[in-house]
Write an enzyme that holds these catalytic residues in place. Structure first.
Site, short mmCIF file in Angstrom:
data_model
loop_
_atom_site.label_atom_id
_atom_site.label_comp_id
_atom_site.label_asym_id
_atom_site.label_seq_id
_atom_site.Cartn_x
_atom_site.Cartn_y
_atom_site.Cartn_z
CB SER A 162 -0.92 0.02 1.23
OG SER A 162 -1.88 -0.99 1.17
CE1 TYR A 175 -4.03 0.39 5.58
CE2 TYR A 175 -1.74 0.31 4.88
CZ TYR A 175 -3.02 -0.21 4.85
OH TYR A 175 -3.29 -1.33 4.10
#
Length: 278
Positions: A162, A175
């Site tokens: 990601s 995150y």
């Protein structure tokens, strides 16, 4: 032609299904992993077999569990004579955002994750360990088994990461937990690329940007959904000013799982319309 077989963790929905579609279009037979959504798994199997005339098997289970990984390779031995061409580790989640916890361990991780985001302090490493199990530990288990079923010069390994998990982009602080897991996977792809280069097996990682999937419906629900004014502004601020599709991710992964990419290894490849340039 020699039969091609791929294992795709998390291969029945979202980006994983886009990857499965493109591998199937390239003639791959598939073993697809899923965690709990049996309806989606059945639909994926039915669609892929009907449209691409290939064989598809599904394996249910949490990739945190070593037993789930074992089931992939039992399926490979039982149905494809133990011959594997490609491994794609795509399975992933963001507890409480893209996925509802499906086990006590996952629920505990989700609860502690909320606390971490609220006060910024690690009061427990349980949630950290959970994501390490989902990403790097699972990747290691998969690769260490997969290479025993691959022929030299005919093996491909791809992982999914990601944005913000390497030095190419600002880290996304919200995150942190899944991000730290994927960061390790990005390192591991370089490690395995060097180790397996002598066998002519390539190992790479792709980094999707904003990709329109079911998972984003959950993430953006509080903002009004993927088509909300807020999300439209975010997308318009990216260089190519549009969402990516799962099929576009799949096309790149299929390329990396083909002889055309045989001399590409150890690469972390953004598929994000220039998002990594920001």
């Amino acid at each position: 032609m020699t039969q091609k077989v791929a294992i795709v963790t998390g291969g029945t929905r979202g980006i994983g299904f886009g990857i499965s579609q493109q591998l199937a279009a390239d003639g791959y037979h598939l073993i697809l992993g899923f965690n709990s959504n049996e309806k989606a798994a059945k639909e994926a199997k039915k669609t892929l077999e009907a449209e691409y005339k290939i064989k598809v098997y599904t394996v249910k289970g949490d990739v945190v569990e070593a037993e789930t990984i074992d089931k992939f390779f039992v399926c490979l031995e039982n149905n494809f004579d133990g011959k594997l061409t490609a491994l794609v580790h795509n399975a992933g989640l963001y507890l409480g955002m893209t996925t509802t916890p499906a086990s006590e361990e996952a629920q505990a991780a989700a609860d502690q994750q909320r606390q971490l985001l609220a006060d910024g302090n690690f009061t427990s490493l349980a949630q950290y360990e959970y994501y390490q199990n989902v990403y790097p530990k699972c990747f290691i288990r998969c690769v260490e088994k997969a290479v025993n079923y691959m022929e030299d010069g005919k093996g491909y390994i791809v992982a999914t990461s990601s944005p913000g998990c390497n030095m190419n982009q600002t880290p996304q602080l919200s995150y942190i937990l899944p991000g730290t897991g994927k960061t390790v996977v990005e390192f591991l792809t370089r490690y395995y690329a060097k180790i397996l280069a002598a066998r002519q097996i390539n190992v790479n990682v792709v980094i999707p940007g904003f990709t329109k999937t079911e998972a984003w419906n959950s993430v953006t629900e509080k903002f009004g959904g993927v088509d909300s004014e807020m999300m439209q502004k975010i997308i318009k601020n990216t260089p190519m000013q549009r969402w990516c599709s799962p099929q576009e991710i799949g096309q790149v992964v299929a390329f990396l799982c083909s002889p055309k990419a045989a001399f590409i290894t150890g690469v972390a490849l953004p598929i994000d319309g220039g998002f990594h340039l920001q």
